[in-house]
Design an enzyme around this catalytic site. Structure first.
Site, short mmCIF file in Angstrom:
data_model
loop_
_atom_site.label_atom_id
_atom_site.label_comp_id
_atom_site.label_asym_id
_atom_site.label_seq_id
_atom_site.Cartn_x
_atom_site.Cartn_y
_atom_site.Cartn_z
N ARG A 312 0.85 -1.33 -0.01
CA ARG A 312 0.06 -0.05 0.04
C ARG A 312 0.90 1.30 0.02
O ARG A 312 0.48 2.31 -0.67
CB ARG A 312 -0.95 -0.11 1.09
CG ARG A 312 -1.98 1.02 1.02
CD ARG A 312 -3.05 0.87 1.95
NE ARG A 312 -4.26 0.16 1.74
CZ ARG A 312 -5.16 0.73 0.89
NH1 ARG A 312 -5.16 1.76 0.25
NH2 ARG A 312 -6.18 -0.40 0.69
N GLU A 715 -10.28 5.19 6.89
CA GLU A 715 -8.93 5.56 7.14
C GLU A 715 -8.55 7.07 6.47
O GLU A 715 -7.88 7.91 6.87
CB GLU A 715 -8.14 4.48 6.50
CG GLU A 715 -8.37 3.22 7.21
CD GLU A 715 -7.54 2.20 6.47
OE1 GLU A 715 -8.22 1.81 5.19
OE2 GLU A 715 -6.51 1.98 6.60
N1 MTE Z 1 -13.11 4.32 14.35
C1 MTE Z 1 -13.05 4.11 15.70
N2 MTE Z 1 -14.00 4.56 16.27
N3 MTE Z 1 -12.34 3.02 16.15
C2 MTE Z 1 -11.60 2.00 15.18
O1 MTE Z 1 -10.82 1.24 15.67
N4 MTE Z 1 -10.64 1.94 12.91
C3 MTE Z 1 -10.16 2.67 11.73
C4 MTE Z 1 -11.43 3.36 11.33
N5 MTE Z 1 -12.10 3.99 12.12
C5 MTE Z 1 -11.56 2.64 13.87
C6 MTE Z 1 -12.22 3.42 13.40
C7 MTE Z 1 -9.86 1.83 10.72
S1 MTE Z 1 -8.13 1.34 10.64
C8 MTE Z 1 -10.39 1.32 9.84
S2 MTE Z 1 -9.75 0.25 8.50
C9 MTE Z 1 -11.80 1.47 9.58
O2 MTE Z 1 -12.24 2.08 10.56
C10 MTE Z 1 -12.55 -0.05 9.80
O3 MTE Z 1 -14.02 0.09 9.61
P1 MTE Z 1 -14.64 0.45 8.36
O4 MTE Z 1 -14.02 -0.55 7.14
O5 MTE Z 1 -16.11 0.05 8.63
O6 MTE Z 1 -14.64 1.87 8.07
N1 LUZ Z 2 -5.64 -4.72 5.34
C1 LUZ Z 2 -5.09 -5.36 4.46
C2 LUZ Z 2 -5.55 -3.42 4.90
O1 LUZ Z 2 -5.32 -6.57 4.51
N2 LUZ Z 2 -5.02 -5.06 3.02
C3 LUZ Z 2 -5.18 -3.78 2.67
O2 LUZ Z 2 -5.20 -3.21 1.53
C4 LUZ Z 2 -5.49 -2.81 3.72
N3 LUZ Z 2 -5.52 -1.70 3.60
C5 LUZ Z 2 -5.79 -0.68 4.63
C6 LUZ Z 2 -6.05 -1.06 5.94
N4 LUZ Z 2 -6.10 -2.65 6.01
MO1 MOS Z 3 -7.51 -0.54 9.34
S1 MOS Z 3 -5.72 -0.21 9.43
O1 MOS Z 3 -7.52 -1.27 7.69
O2 MOS Z 3 -7.85 -1.81 10.44
#
Ligand code: MTE
Ligand code: LUZ
Ligand code: MOS
Length: 762
Positions: A312, A715
Site C-alpha cells: 500500500r 481511514e
Molecule cells: N473508528 C473507531 N472509532 N475505531 C476504530 O477502531 N478503525 C479505523 C476506522 N475508524 C477505527 C475507526 C480503521 S483502521 C479502519 S480500516 C476502519 O475504521 C474500519 O472500519 P470500516 O471498514 O467499517 O470503515
Molecule cells: N488490510 C489489508 C488493510 O489486509 N489489506 C489492505 O489493503 C488494507 N488497507 C488498509 C487497511 N488495512
Molecule cells: Mo484498518 S488499518 O484497515 O484496520
C-alpha cells in the site's frame, strides 16, 4: 410510537457507550470455573533459548497450568501471510515482549504473580533495530518490490530542478480503549468457542484451528464489539485468542486472557516506522516530471501484515499527484522489535509524508509555495497512476478548489504573513493537504463479504455479516442499508454479534471497506427476501404481477396504489404461505485485479479524496505549538449515517496529527519499550485538538461501487493530519528562513526547539 416491537436506538453502540453499558470481553460474566491467563514474554531482543523451565510455576498458589511451545497440540505457527510467527517462542526469541510461556491460574493476579517462577536462560545474539541496518545485512522479510512508470533515469535531464532528501517517520501506538482480550470456552465433542476482541474473526478461527490441530468447524469465534481496533486488532488479536484457546483446550476449562495496558503496549506492534529517500524533479513552473523513492520499512520481527502494508505504501508513493516518470522501491526490513502491524492508513500515510516532504523541498528550491506545486500536479480524471490504474471520479481537484475558497485561503495567507511580520517569537504556518486513498484490500481475495438476513414473523429483522463494530458505526450503517432495502423503520433491524458460525470465511473489518463489502452483501440478501415478499404480496392481493408490488415506508403498494398490506401483515402472510423469510448473500467487488509480476492493474474500486487546510501557531522560544485549524472538504457522497461519518472524519484527523506531532514511540538501546504507559506516551487530548475542526462533505457525488453511492470514510481523513506537519514546518521556516530543516516525524515540541535553536538539523 407505533405498537410494533422495535429495536430501539438506545441498544446501539453509540448510546450504550455514553451510558457505560456497552460490554467488552472483560465485562462479560464468565462461566463459573473460568481460569485466567498471563503471558511470560522475552526480556531479550534476540537470543537462543538455552533453558526454559516452568515446573516451579506449577507450585505457586492458584496456578492450574503452564504452557510452552512444547504443549501446542497442532502447529506452533500463527503467521497469516508468511509462516514465520510461532505462537510461543521456540528455539529463539526475536524481540523483547515475544510470548514465551502462558501461565493459567484461578485469578489473573495469581497468574501474574507466578510469572517470576518461569526459568528462562537466553544466549544473547546481535539485535538490529534500524531498518536501514537490517537492509544492509540482508534481513528482509520478502524481496524488495518496485513500482515504476515512464523512464525516471532518462527524465532527470529534462528537469530544471532536482531535489533530494531523507524522511523518517515514527511508530504509533494504537491506544484502543479496550486492550487485547479473549475468552475461550470449551464446548462438547472437542469444540471451542472463542470470544475475541478481533477485527478478523475468521483469521482467529483459522489460527486457533491450526494451533490446536482442529478443523475450522469445531472453532467458533464471536465478536460483540471492540473498544477500538484502528488496525491493531486486524492481525494482532490472534495470539491472545490462540493462547486462551490453547489453555482452555488443554485444561478443559474456560480461560480468559486480558492484557493490561502496559503489557499491551510492550507486547503488541505499532504503526511501522519508515526511513525513506526521495529524489524529485520538476520544470521551473512546478510541473513534476520525475520521482524516485526508496522506503525502508521497520517491520519488526515477523511478517504479520508488513508485506501488504509495504504494497500500500508503493500504491500511494505519488500520493495525490500525477507524475509521468516514477520509480518507487520498498523493502520490509526485519528488526528485533515486536512485529509492527496495521494502523489506520496501512502504509499509505508513510508514503504520502515522503511525497509531501519532497514537494516542500522542491517548492523551497523553486521559490514557489508548496500549494502552487501541489495544485499544479493534482490528480485529474484519466491520469494513469504508476501501477496502471486510471484515476477516475476522485474529485481531488474539486475538493482542493472548494477548500481554498470555503476556507478563504488567499486572505489567510495574507493574515499569516502579516502575523509573522509583526511577531518575532511567535510564527504561524499554513499548509494544504490533499488526500487520495485507494479503497479495496490490496489483496484481491479479501474483497468479498457475506450476509445473512432473517425476517421474523413479527416483522423484526436480524442481520448478520462479517463486519466488526469497533466504534466506526458499521452496525448503524448496515442497519440503515437493511432498512432502506426493505423500506422499513430502521428500529426494526438488529445487527447480530459477528460470528464465524453465522457468516463464514470473512475478511477482517479493515481497509475502510467494512460498510462497502458487508453493506453490498446485506443489500443483496435483503433484496432476495424482498423478491419473495413481493411474490407473496401479489398472491395475497390476488394479483398476477409481483413486479408491480412495492414497499414504501412499511406500506405495500400495487401499481403505485396503497393496498391493505403493511410490512407486518405482509410478513405474516408470507410465513403463512410457507415462504422463506431468510437469505444469505455473497458480494465480491467487481472489476478489480492486479498482476504482481508486472506490478500493474486496477487494484482499487475507487479513490476517496479531499483537501484539508491546516494552520498552526508556534511559540519559537519554547517549541510548543497550537493547532489552530484543520478544515477539510472531503468527498463522501450521500452519507449513510451523518453522525458516524463526522466522527470518523474528526477522529481520523486528530489521530493523524497525533502521529506527526506529540506521539513518540521510543525504545531503549536493548530494544525494550520506553514509552510503555500512557504517562510516557502522549496522545492528543481535547486541548491539543485543533481549535477549529471542520469537515465539509461533498454529498452530491455518485459512487457505483459504494453502498447507496457513499464512499468509505474509515481511514482517508487520518492523512489530513500530515498537513499539520507542514504547517508547523512553514512556521519554523518563518522563524528560520536559512538552513536545512530535517524531515523527521513526529515533530514534537522538543524536536521543533532543537531545530530552531540548533545549528544543524536533528
Ligand atoms: N473508528 C473507531 N472509532 N475505531 C476504530 O477502531 N478503525 C479505523 C476506522 N475508524 C477505527 C475507526 C480503521 S483502521 C479502519 S480500516 C476502519 O475504521 C474500519 O472500519 P470500516 O471498514 O467499517 O470503515
Ligand atoms: N488490510 C489489508 C488493510 O489486509 N489489506 C489492505 O489493503 C488494507 N488497507 C488498509 C487497511 N488495512
Ligand atoms: Mo484498518 S488499518 O484497515 O484496520
Amino acid at each position: 410510537m407505533s405498537g410494533h416491537p422495535k429495536h430501539p436506538d438506545r441498544l446501539l453502540d453509540m448510546a450504550l457507550h455514553v451510558r457505560g453499558e456497552s460490554r467488552y470481553v472483560d465485562d462479560l460474566t464468565p462461566p463459573a470455573g473460568t481460569l485466567h491467563a498471563a503471558v511470560f514474554s522475552s526480556p531479550v531482543a534476540h537470543g537462543r533459548i538455552r533453558r526454559l523451565e516452568v515446573s516451579k510455576v506449577l507450585t505457586r498458589p492458584g496456578v492450574r497450568g503452564a504452557f510452552t511451545a512444547a504443549d501446542v497440540p497442532g502447529e506452533n505457527q500463527i503467521g497469516g501471510i508468511l509462516p514465520d510467527e510461532p505462537l510461543l517462542a521456540q528455539g529463539e526469541v526475536h524481540c523483547v515482549g515475544e510470548p514465551v510461556a502462558l501461565i493459567v491460574a484461578d485469578t489473573a493476579r495469581l497468574a501474574r504473580a507466578a510469572l517470576g517462577a518461569v526459568e528462562l536462560e537466553v544466549e544473547k545474539l546481535p539485535a538490529v533495530f534500524d531498518p536501514r541496518e537490517a537492509f544492509r545485512q540482508g534481513l528482509l522479510i520478502s524481496p524488495a518490490r518496485t513500482f515504476a512508470i515512464g523512464d525516471v533515469d532518462a527524465a532527470w535531464k529534462d528537469c530544471d530542478v532536482v531535489v533530494e532528501g531523507r524522511v523518517d517517520s515514527g511508530g504509533q501506538e494504537h491506544v484502543y480503549l479496550e486492550t487485547q482480550a479473549a475468552l475461550a470456552l470449551p464446548g462438547e465433542g472437542g469444540s471451542l468457542k472463542v470470544i475475541s476482541a478481533t477485527q478478523g474473526p475468521t483469521g482467529v478461527q483459522k489460527a486457533v484451528a491450526r494451533v490446536l490441530g482442529l478443523p475450522m468447524h469445531l472453532v467458533e469465534v464471536e465478536v460483540l464489539r471492540l473498544g477500538g481496533g484502528f488496525g491493531g486488532k486486524e492481525d494482532q488479536a490472534t495470539p491472545w485468542a490462540c493462547l486462551a484457546a490453547l489453555a482452555a483446550f488443554r485444561l478443559g476449562r474456560p480461560v480468559k486472557l486480558v492484557l493490561q495496558r502496559q503489557e499491551d503496549m510492550r507486547l503488541t506492534g505499532k504503526r511501522h516506522p519508515y526511513s525513506s529517500d526521495f529524489r524529485l524533479g520538476a520544470a521551473y513552473d512546478g510541473r513534476l516530471l520525475a520521482y524516485q523513492a526508496s522506503f525502508y520499512q521497520n517491520s519488526g520481527c515477523t511478517a504479520d501484515l508488513s508485506t501488504s502494508i509495504l504494497e500500500r505504501t508503493l500504491f500511494h508513493a505519488t500520493a495525490s499527484y500525477h507524475i509521468p516518470n516514477v520509480r518507487a522501491t520498498g523493502a520490509c526490513c526485519r528488526t528485533n522489535l515486536p512485529s509492527n502491524t496495521a494502523f489506520r492508513g496501512f502504509g499509505g500515510p508513510q508514503a504520502m509524508l515522503v511525497m509531501e516532504a519532497a514537494i516542500a523541498r522542491l517548492a523551497e528550491s523553486l521559490g514557489l509555495s508548496p500549494a502552487a506545486v501541489q495544485e499544479r500536479n493534482l490528480l485529474g480524471d484519466g491520469d494513469v497512476l504508476p501501477y496502471g490504474q486510471r484515476f477516475h471520479g476522485g474529485q481531488a481537484r474539486r475538493c482542493w478548489q472548494t477548500a481554498k475558497t470555503r476556507y478563504h485561503l488567499e486572505e489567510r495567507r495574507w493574515q499569516v504573513a502579516e502575523f509573522n511580520r509583526t511577531h518575532l517569537l511567535a510564527k504561524k504556518g499554513l499548509a494544504l493537504m490533499p488526500v487520495c486513498f485507494g479503497i479495496s484490500f490490496t489483496n484481491q481475495t479479501l474483497n468479498q463479504a457475506g450476509a445473512l438476513v432473517h425476517v421474523y414473523t413479527d416483522g423484526s429483522v436480524s442481520l448478520a455479516t462479517g463486519a466488526v463494530e469497533m466504534g466506526q458505526g458499521v452496525h448503524r450503517k448496515l442497519r440503515e442499508v437493511a432498512a432502506r432495502a426493505f423500506s422499513i423503520d430502521r428500529e426494526r433491524v438488529r445487527l447480530q454479534p459477528t460470528s464465524t458460525a453465522q457468516v463464514p470465511n470473512t475478511s477482517p473489518t479493515a481497509a475502510s471497506t467494512g460498510t462497502d463489502l458487508n453493506g453490498r452483501a446485506a443489500e443483496l440478501a435483503c433484496r432476495a427476501v424482498l423478491e419473495r415478499l413481493r411474490e407473496a404480496a401479489a398472491r395475497e392481493l390476488g394479483k398476477d404481477r409481483p413486479q408491480k408490488v412495492e414497499i414504501r415506508e412499511e406500506q405495500v403498494y400495487y401499481e403505485g396504489r396503497p393496498t391493505s398490506l403493511t410490512w407486518e401483515r405482509l410478513v405474516a402472510a408470507a410465513y403463512a404461505r410457507r415462504v422463506s423469510l431468510s437469505a444469505q448473500a455473497h458480494y465480491a467487488t467487481p472489476g478489480i485485479h492486479f498482476d504482481r509480476t508486472a506490478e500493474k492493474g486496477q487494484p482499487f474500486a475507487y479513490h476517496a479524496c479531499g483537501t484539508a487546510v491546516c494552520e498552526v501557531t508556534l511559540d519559537c522560544l519554547r517549541g510548543t505549538y497550537t493547532v489552530e485549524a484543520v478544515e477539510a472538504v472531503h468527498d463522501l457522497g450521500p452519507s449513510l449515517d451523518a453522525a458516524a461519518d463526522r466522527g470518523q472524519a474528526e477522529g481520523g484527523i486528530v489521530q493523524g496529527l497525533g502521529w506527526l506531532t506529540v506521539e513518540e514511540v521510543l525504545h531503549a538501546g536493548d530494544g525494550s519499550l520506553l514509552t510503555s504507559a500512557l504517562a510516557s506516551y502522549k496522545v492528543p487530548d481535547i486541548h491539543f485538538a485543533p481549535r477549529r475542526l471542520e469537515v465539509q462533505f461533498l454529498e452530491d457525488t455518485v459512487n457505483p461501487l459504494g453502498v447507496f453511492n457513499a464512499k468509505a470514510i474509515g481511514e482517508p481523513p487520518f492523512m489530513y493530519g500530515i498537513g499539520v506537519y507542514f504547517a508547523l514546518r512553514a512556521a519554523m521556516r518563518a522563524f528560520r528562513p536559512d538552513g536545512e530543516l530535517a524531515f523527521a516525524a513526529p515533530l514534537t515540541p522538543e524536536r521543533v526547539l532543537m531545530q530552531l535553536a540548533g545549528e544543524r538539523p536533528l
